[in-house]
Design an enzyme around this catalytic site. Structure first.
Site, PDB file in Angstrom:
ATOM      1  N   LYS A  83      48.193   4.273  18.302  1.00 20.14           N
ATOM      2  CA  LYS A  83      48.991   4.347  17.079  1.00 20.14           C
ATOM      3  C   LYS A  83      49.031   2.954  16.446  1.00 20.14           C
ATOM      4  CE  LYS A  83      53.094   7.051  16.113  1.00 20.14           C
ATOM      5  NZ  LYS A  83      54.406   7.425  16.649  1.00 20.14           N
TER       6      LYS A  83
HETATM    7  C1  E4P Z   1      56.251   9.927  15.317  1.00 14.07           C
HETATM    8  O1  E4P Z   1      55.105   9.619  15.455  1.00 14.07           O
HETATM    9  C2  E4P Z   1      57.265   9.022  14.722  1.00 14.07           C
HETATM   10  O2  E4P Z   1      57.301   7.830  15.401  1.00 14.07           O
HETATM   11  C3  E4P Z   1      58.595   9.705  14.701  1.00 14.07           C
HETATM   12  O3  E4P Z   1      58.413  11.050  14.280  1.00 14.07           O
HETATM   13  C4  E4P Z   1      59.637   8.992  13.879  1.00 14.07           C
HETATM   14  O4  E4P Z   1      60.788   9.818  13.782  1.00 14.07           O
HETATM   15  P1  E4P Z   1      62.216   9.264  13.303  1.00 14.07           P
HETATM   16  O5  E4P Z   1      62.124   8.931  11.863  1.00 14.07           O
HETATM   17  O6  E4P Z   1      63.146  10.406  13.569  1.00 14.07           O
HETATM   18  O7  E4P Z   1      62.501   8.057  14.154  1.00 14.07           O
END
Ligand code: E4P
Length: 214
Positions: A83
């Site tokens: 990522k």
């Molecule tokens: C996923 O890859 C993201 O990091 C995650 O969905 C972020 O979610 P949030 O905005 O609820 O922290």
């Protein structure tokens, strides 16, 4: 449509996998911090439970440092997806990963142009954060619609991974728009299964069953 679970909690991952709801897993530094465990230990354990793609985020902000992390993470297990943040250095790292055959999930996407750049850089997945846009009175799901249109116009191979999902309606709209993946917290996956008429109907069937002789 694929469902990923958005957590680093191995117990939640096992529970959701038992319901057949885990095509993959997404993690981020905040989710890993909540486990109180070492990142590599958590990541390897998740990868051994889930055979699908498991996103593991770098924490560097220069291309060279991101690539060092990316190569280390990708070497841990074959299903690791690296990522990378949607910044200029992250796009450079995305292109380098694509050239080296390392799968990527370009994260923290908040605009159609950012998603266009992620696709051009060769991202495997792009993660638009719908809930965080809704939080600032913007329309998270409109962004998904825009990205799907742009990607279809040019037949980009990058998959749209709807992230920052907060409630079942995000999932319904994502599915109607044809998004490739929704990554959901465990609580949202459970909410998807619930309906009050199911509970009322089941209660009635079970109480009537008690009246059946034998
Ligand atoms: C996923 O890859 C993201 O990091 C995650 O969905 C972020 O979610 P949030 O905005 O609820 O922290």
């Amino acid at each position: 449509m694929k469902f990923f679970i958005d957590t680093a909690d191995i117990k939640e991952i096992r529970e959701a996998a038992a319901m057949g709801l885990v095509d993959g897993v997404t993690t981020n530094p905040s989710l890993v911090a909540r486990t109180g465990r070492k990142f590599r230990d958590v990541l390897v354990e998740i990868c051994d439970v889930v055979k699908g793609p498991v996103s593991a985020e770098v924490v560097s902000t220069t291309c060279d440092a991101m690539m060092k992390e990316a190569r280390e993470l990708a070497s841990l297990r074959g299903n690791v997806v690296v990522k990378l943040p949607l910044i200029a250095e992250g796009l450079k790292a995305t292109r380098t990963c694509a050239d080296e055959g390392i799968k990527t999930n370009v994260t923290l996407c908040f605009s159609p142009n950012q998603a266009l750049l992620a696709a051009k850089a060769g991202a495997t997945y792009v993660s638009p954060f719908v809930g965080r846009l809704d939080d600032i009175s913007s329309d998270g799901m409109a962004l998904i619609g825009d990205i799907m249109t742009i990607y279809r116009n040019y037949s980009f191979a990058t998959q749209v991974l709807v992230a920052s999902v907060r409630h079942p309606e995000h999932v319904v709209v994502a599915a109607k728009l044809g998004a490739h993946v929704a990554t959901c917290p465990f609580s949202v996956l459970l909410q998807l299964a619930r309906h009050p008429l199911t509970d009322i109907g089941l209660e009635k069937f079970l109480s009537d069953w008690k009246k059946v002789p034998g």
